[in-house]
Design a protein around this motif. Structure first.
Motif, PDB file in Angstrom:
ATOM      1  N   HIS A 108      31.024  19.054  62.026  1.00  0.00           N
ATOM      2  CA  HIS A 108      30.130  20.002  62.679  1.00  0.00           C
ATOM      3  C   HIS A 108      30.955  21.064  63.405  1.00  0.00           C
ATOM      4  N   HIS A 114      33.692  19.163  65.871  1.00  0.00           N
ATOM      5  CA  HIS A 114      33.670  17.708  66.060  1.00  0.00           C
ATOM      6  C   HIS A 114      33.104  17.061  64.810  1.00  0.00           C
ATOM      7  N   ASP A 169      30.459  13.982  63.540  1.00  0.00           N
ATOM      8  CA  ASP A 169      29.342  13.156  64.009  1.00  0.00           C
ATOM      9  C   ASP A 169      29.243  11.917  63.129  1.00  0.00           C
TER      10      ASP A 169
HETATM   11 MN    MN Z   1      27.185  17.518  66.297  1.00  0.00          MN
END
Ligand code: MN
Length: 148
Positions: free
Chosen positions: A35, A41, A43
């Motif tokens: 993401h 980051h 997920d």
């Molecule tokens: Mn996210």
């Protein structure tokens, strides 16, 4: 509760009913989204209790044992989110691009308060992993040495 009561009531030498066993190797789906939001980051999402339990991992998930990653638990996501890829428009929650980084199945091996052990069959993630709750929303995400 287990099957003790079921078994106690029956003499399996006399009845043809199954003794039964507790199935613990039920396959479930997982996905890892990459993401690119205001901060990049990953997920991690695990199918549990009819939803995707979700953690935001600020660095790439561990591919080898010995690497510890912070994993911040976020809100449960619907199972449909498994296949989501796309762009979340500017100004919206999580604005940015979401891609499927890895996807596959996993087996839950141990579920205790604050500890989830599981074995993963993905393209990038393979073998035993563990999530350890360290406080608040924070967990540690690491690959186990033995890949049971
Ligand atoms: Mn996210």
């Amino acid at each position: 509760m287990g099957l003790e009561e079921y078994r106690k009531k029956r003499d399996f030498n006399k009845t043809t009913e199954p003794m039964g066993e507790i199935v613990e190797n039920e396959e479930r789906y997982f996905v890892v989204h990459r993401h690119q939001a205001s901060h990049l980051h990953w997920d991690l999402r695990l199918e549990m209790d009819g939803v995707l339990k979700s953690w935001a991992v600020p660095k790439e998930p561990p591919l080898v044992p010995g690497v510890r990653r912070l994993a911040v638990q976020v809100e449960d996501h619907p199972l449909d989110y498994m296949d989501f890829q796309g762009t979340i428009p500017p100004g919206e929650y999580g604005a940015g691009t979401v891609e499927i980084w890895d996807k596959g199945t996993f087996e839950l091996q141990k579920l205790e308060a604050g500890k989830i052990e599981f074995s993963v069959r993905g393209n990038k993630l393979q073998g035993g992993y563990i999530l350890i709750h360290t406080g608040g929303k924070n967990w540690l995400f690491l690959k186990r040495k033995s890949t049971a």
